[in-house]
Structure formats: structure tokens, C-alpha cells
Design a protein around this motif. Structure first.
Motif, PDB file in Angstrom:
ATOM      1  N   PHE A 266      68.475 -16.494  25.759  1.00 48.71           N
ATOM      2  CA  PHE A 266      69.886 -16.913  25.689  1.00 48.71           C
ATOM      3  C   PHE A 266      70.491 -16.386  24.393  1.00 48.71           C
ATOM      4  O   PHE A 266      69.924 -16.559  23.304  1.00 48.71           O
ATOM      5  CB  PHE A 266      69.948 -18.445  25.718  1.00 48.71           C
ATOM      6  N   ASP A 273      80.484 -20.373  26.869  1.00 45.71           N
ATOM      7  CA  ASP A 273      80.384 -21.733  27.398  1.00 45.71           C
ATOM      8  C   ASP A 273      81.190 -21.953  28.670  1.00 45.71           C
ATOM      9  O   ASP A 273      81.704 -23.042  28.906  1.00 45.71           O
ATOM     10  CB  ASP A 273      80.792 -22.764  26.335  1.00 45.71           C
ATOM     11  N   CYS A 274      81.254 -20.922  29.499  1.00 44.00           N
ATOM     12  CA  CYS A 274      82.037 -21.072  30.731  1.00 44.00           C
ATOM     13  C   CYS A 274      81.337 -21.997  31.731  1.00 44.00           C
ATOM     14  O   CYS A 274      81.983 -22.583  32.591  1.00 44.00           O
ATOM     15  CB  CYS A 274      82.290 -19.713  31.366  1.00 44.00           C
ATOM     16  N   GLY A 275      80.014 -22.120  31.642  1.00 44.93           N
ATOM     17  CA  GLY A 275      79.286 -23.033  32.527  1.00 44.93           C
ATOM     18  C   GLY A 275      78.957 -22.480  33.898  1.00 44.93           C
ATOM     19  O   GLY A 275      78.413 -23.193  34.744  1.00 44.93           O
ATOM     20  N   VAL A 276      79.263 -21.214  34.140  1.00 46.76           N
ATOM     21  CA  VAL A 276      78.957 -20.631  35.447  1.00 46.76           C
ATOM     22  C   VAL A 276      77.460 -20.701  35.740  1.00 46.76           C
ATOM     23  O   VAL A 276      77.036 -21.002  36.856  1.00 46.76           O
ATOM     24  CB  VAL A 276      79.461 -19.165  35.512  1.00 46.76           C
ATOM     25  N   CYS A 277      76.638 -20.451  34.706  1.00 38.54           N
ATOM     26  CA  CYS A 277      75.173 -20.460  34.900  1.00 38.54           C
ATOM     27  C   CYS A 277      74.705 -21.805  35.441  1.00 38.54           C
ATOM     28  O   CYS A 277      73.835 -21.861  36.313  1.00 38.54           O
ATOM     29  CB  CYS A 277      74.464 -20.104  33.607  1.00 38.54           C
ATOM     30  N   LEU A 288      73.054 -23.906  30.474  1.00 36.89           N
ATOM     31  CA  LEU A 288      73.813 -23.790  29.228  1.00 36.89           C
ATOM     32  C   LEU A 288      73.270 -24.739  28.164  1.00 36.89           C
ATOM     33  O   LEU A 288      73.074 -24.359  27.004  1.00 36.89           O
ATOM     34  CB  LEU A 288      75.300 -24.070  29.502  1.00 36.89           C
ATOM     35  N   CYS A 312      76.398 -14.165  34.767  1.00 36.07           N
ATOM     36  CA  CYS A 312      76.938 -14.386  33.423  1.00 36.07           C
ATOM     37  C   CYS A 312      77.807 -13.187  33.025  1.00 36.07           C
ATOM     38  O   CYS A 312      77.310 -12.066  32.887  1.00 36.07           O
ATOM     39  CB  CYS A 312      75.799 -14.575  32.427  1.00 36.07           C
ATOM     40  N   LYS A 314      79.094 -12.513  30.303  1.00 35.97           N
ATOM     41  CA  LYS A 314      78.920 -12.096  28.910  1.00 35.97           C
ATOM     42  C   LYS A 314      77.552 -11.494  28.626  1.00 35.97           C
ATOM     43  O   LYS A 314      77.208 -11.238  27.463  1.00 35.97           O
ATOM     44  CB  LYS A 314      79.137 -13.308  27.976  1.00 35.97           C
ATOM     45  N   SER A 316      74.819 -12.917  28.473  1.00 41.05           N
ATOM     46  CA  SER A 316      74.159 -13.770  27.485  1.00 41.05           C
ATOM     47  C   SER A 316      72.777 -14.230  27.922  1.00 41.05           C
ATOM     48  O   SER A 316      72.067 -14.862  27.148  1.00 41.05           O
ATOM     49  CB  SER A 316      75.028 -15.009  27.203  1.00 41.05           C
TER      50      SER A 316
HETATM   51  S1  SF4 Z   1      75.335 -18.127  29.402  1.00 42.19           S
HETATM   52 FE1  SF4 Z   1      76.906 -16.863  30.409  1.00 42.19          FE
HETATM   53  S2  SF4 Z   1      77.383 -17.990  32.317  1.00 42.19           S
HETATM   54 FE2  SF4 Z   1      76.322 -19.430  30.959  1.00 42.19          FE
HETATM   55  S3  SF4 Z   1      77.940 -20.488  29.854  1.00 42.19           S
HETATM   56 FE3  SF4 Z   1      77.334 -18.742  28.567  1.00 42.19          FE
HETATM   57  S4  SF4 Z   1      78.746 -17.093  29.133  1.00 42.19           S
HETATM   58 FE4  SF4 Z   1      78.880 -18.634  30.756  1.00 42.19          FE
END
Ligand code: SF4
Ligand code: SF4
Ligand code: SF4
Length: 390
Positions: A266, A273-277, A288, A312, A314, A316
């Protein structure tokens, strides 16, 4: 600034998603129409009746449309739908491999070689040939080794018939996957089934007696009945309920996931921090939160589906396994995303590697079949399992 939810316990410090992209994320769980959900439940019921008929009822001499192979035919049908409909290129390719593996191992081989069933074997009549889920076989030992090197995804992400039926037939129910603190805490239930499994392996080390025969019968029911019950309960527990809470094999592989080379790295600097994961994970893992609090996702529950990694925006998240220690190029954080988006044409290599690994395991078991099932081999398997999981 991150939103932190001040909760007690395991999820203390969970990082609440700032916002979710409205509609464009490919793997977010959409809600399917009642007609598709009904079709899914009918297919699950049909699969259950197939097992029931072959095991107890024997209606019409257990024809192929109502025996253990019924389930695989259903997987193929729903698999075609899922492969066509899947928007995530990585998931689409994974589904193609998954359905192909199930077709070969649970349909084609038993059809061509009626004495040989590669996944669980024909109990009592197939004592020596490889069966991927049977402790005491060289194949099972090979699977444990592969999981410790590459993670649980080797079997739970790409090869198990259970994940195949749950990601095809069960897919219309993934949006109800329980999430949150209680659902996350309940994951420890699987260690109870793991303990029962360890007892079963220990029982196998000794000559059968009336107690051990009864126990093995009980253990078989502990595996099979929740397997089918969790299918029929999918509208309430989502499509991966069995894998999350009940599967003894999954807990074994999960323990190796935890202590082996596998993890998801990570990168907190790029994460927004979009929370998609969190929302794409069918295993209900707070990705996250794990990333923010521990800097990695190496939980026993991750079955390596790759949805979080490939969704993700980004970059990340990135897979990490034994190859990262052996192949410097694997350290390139972009390689998986490039592969998923088609810029990197490594698909056939990865597919070939997976197929090759399975072939080597199967061939190895074939070559060594004279020793499969001996107390020595069972003791070796048990010892290895305990070493990895202590
Ligand atoms: S790891 Fe990626 S998908 Fe998950 S919250 Fe961060 S940016 Fe969003
Ligand atoms: S958890 Fe068990 S049932 Fe689920 S995919 Fe893994 S081995 Fe198969
Ligand atoms: S954490 Fe990611 S790779 Fe693991 S099961 Fe969840 S979505 Fe799949």
C-alpha cells in the motif's frame, strides 16, 4: 485531511472513504434484477439437488444433469455470461482462466478418465491419484507450497470450483456482501473449521477405527452442508460467505497467505482515500483501513482476486509475492496495471505459468503416486502445514 471513524476494537482508526466515484468504477457491486437473482438461486438449488441425488436419492440413476457434474455445467453457462459482461480486463482474464481450469479439472478429466477426479477424488476408489483438496496427497502438499509462495490466489482466486460457482452463479448477490466491524470480526469463525480440519488430518495418520470413520463422516458433512447452505443464503450473506467464514481449506490457505511471501503493498502517499478498494472486495476486507494502519494488506482472508489492485485509480496497491525477491522487474509498480489495461501483453505468460504450475503438481503426483497416502507422506504434509501455520 482524512476522515477517521472513532470506533473501538479491530477497526479503530478505520479510514472512512472521502467519496465514492458515482458510477464509473467497473467492479463496484451493482444490484441485479430480481429475475437474474431468481435464476441464480434456481441454479444453486439445482447444483444442490445434483449433489443430493448422487449421494442419497439416486433418482433416474443420477444422470449427468442431476449429479455432481451438474454444478460444473452451471458454472460454464453462467461463466460465459460473466466473462462477456465483466468490464475489468484483469477480472475478465481471471474468469477465463478460472472457468477453463474448472472445465479441465472437474469436467474434462473425469469424463475422459472416469476413475480420476482431480479436485476431491473418489473416496474409497481413488486413493492414490492427485486430488487438490485431499490432505496426505502430494498434490495437496504442492498446493500448500504454491500458496506460501504466491498466495491464496493460486487456489482461491484462480483454481477452486467453489470460487468459480460463486463468481459466476453467485455474482448477482455480491452487492449484499456484509461489511463493517461485526462482519470483519466474524472472520475468526474460520479457525474453528480449521481446527476440525487439523483433527481430520491427524485422524488420517492412524488406521481407521469406528471413531475415526464417524469423525471423517462428520467432517465431510461439516464441509459439504455449509457449502450448499451458503449458496442458498447468498441473498443475505453475499456470494463469498463460505470462503469468508466456513471453509476449512480456505483457512489453511489463509494461514499460509499470512505467513508466506504474499501481500498487497500500500502506497499511502498516492492514495486519495476514495474507498473504492473497500467496496470492490467481495471478501469484505477493509483494504483502506489495513493499508493506512499497517502499510500493507496481508490478511489471511485475501483471496487475491485483484479487484482492489486493478480498480485503484492511483496505483496505490500492488501485489507482492516470491517473484518480487527473484525478479527485479516485478518491482515495477506499474506492471500489473499495464497488464490489466492491455499495454503489457504478458497475459499468456501468466496464464501459461499458472497452467504449468498445475501441470507440474499433477505430473509430480502422478510420478510419485506409489507413495501417496502412506503414513510418511501424510506426516510430511501435516508437519509442513504446522510449520507454516504455527
Ligand atoms: S488504495 Fe486506491 S482505491 Fe483504495 S482508497 Fe486509496 S486510492 Fe482509493
Ligand atoms: S475458501 Fe475454500 S471454497 Fe473458497 S475458494 Fe478457497 S478453497 Fe475454495
Ligand atoms: S483485498 Fe483485494 S485482492 Fe484481496 S480479496 Fe479483497 S479485492 Fe481481492
Amino acid at each position: 485531511m482524512l476522515d477517521q471513524v472513532a470506533t473501538k476494537g479491530r477497526l479503530s482508526g478505520i479510514y472512512k472513504p472521502k467519496s465514492l466515484p458515482a458510477s464509473k468504477q467497473r467492479s463496484l457491486a451493482g444490484k441485479y434484477s430480481p429475475s437474474i437473482q431468481t435464476l441464480s438461486l434456481l441454479a444453486f438449488t439445482w447444483a444442490f439437488l445434483g449433489w443430493l441425488n448422487e449421494s442419497y436419492l439416486y433418482w433416474w440413476d443420477s444422470p449427468i444433469w442431476l449429479n455432481r457434474y451438474t454444478e460444473y455445467a452451471i458454472i460454464l453457462g453462467f461463466g460465459a455470461w460473466r466473462i462477456t459482461a465483466e468490464q475489468n480486463p484483469y477480472s475478465k482474464r481471471r474468469l477465463m482462466v478460472l472457468v477453463s481450469v474448472v472445465t479441465v479439472l472437474w469436467w474434462l478429466i473425469p469424463w475422459a478418465l472416469p476413475f480420476f477426479e482431480p479436485y476431491i477424488g473418489y473416496h474409497g476408489t481413488q486413493a492414490v491419484f492427485p486430488s487438490l483438496h485431499t490432505p496426505g496427497t502430494v498434490t495437496f502438499f504442492g498446493v500448500l507450497l504454491a500458496v506460501s509462495l504466491f498466495g491464496r490466489r493460486i487456489i482461491c482466486g484462480w483454481g477452486c470450483p467453489c470460487v468459480a460457482i460463486r463468481e459466476t452463479v453467485g455474482f448477482p448477490f455480491r452487492h449484499v456482501t456484509p461489511r463493517g466491524e461485526l462482519a470483519w470480526r466474524l472472520r475468526h469463525m474460520k479457525w474453528f473449521f480449521f481446527a476440525l480440519y487439523m483433527v481430520a488430518i491427524a485422524v488420517l495418520l492412524y488406521p481407521p477405527n469406528s471413531w475415526s470413520v464417524s469423525y471423517m463422516g462428520f467432517f465431510a458433512m461439516i464441509v459439504v452442508l455449509p457449502y450448499f447452505a451458503s449458496m442458498l443464503l447468498s441473498p443475505f450473506i453475499g456470494n463469498r460467505g463460505y470462503c469468508r467464514y466456513l471453509c476449512p481449506y480456505g483457512s489453511t490457505f489463509g494461514a499460509l497467505n499470512k505467513v508466506g511471501f504474499y501481500k498487497i503493498e500500500f502506497d499511502g502517499d498516492t492514495c486519495n482515500d476514495c474507498g473504492v478498494c473497500d467496496n470492490v472486495c467481495d471478501m469484505g476486507i477493509p483494504v483502506l483501513s489495513e493499508g493506512r494502519t499497517r502499510g500493507k494488506i496481508d490478511v489471511a482472508d485475501c483471496m487475491g482476486c485483484g479487484r482492489c489492485v486493478t480498480e485503484c485509480s492511483k496505483n496505490s496497491l500492488i501485489f507482492h509475492d516470491v517473484r518480487n525477491y527473484l525478479i527485479p522487474a516485478q518491482r515495477d509498480r506499474k506492471w500489473l496495471r499495464d497488464w490489466a489495461t492491455g499495454k503489457l501483453t504478458r497475459t499468456h505468460w501468466h496464464t501459461a505459468t499458472f497452467a504449468g504450475l498445475l501441470s507440474i503438481i499433477l505430473s509430480g503426483s502422478w510420478w510419485a503416486h506409489q507413495t501417496i497416502g502412506t503414513p510418511f507422506e501424510m506426516a510430511t504434509t501435516l508437519w509442513t502445514t504446522l510449520c507454516f501455520t504455527h
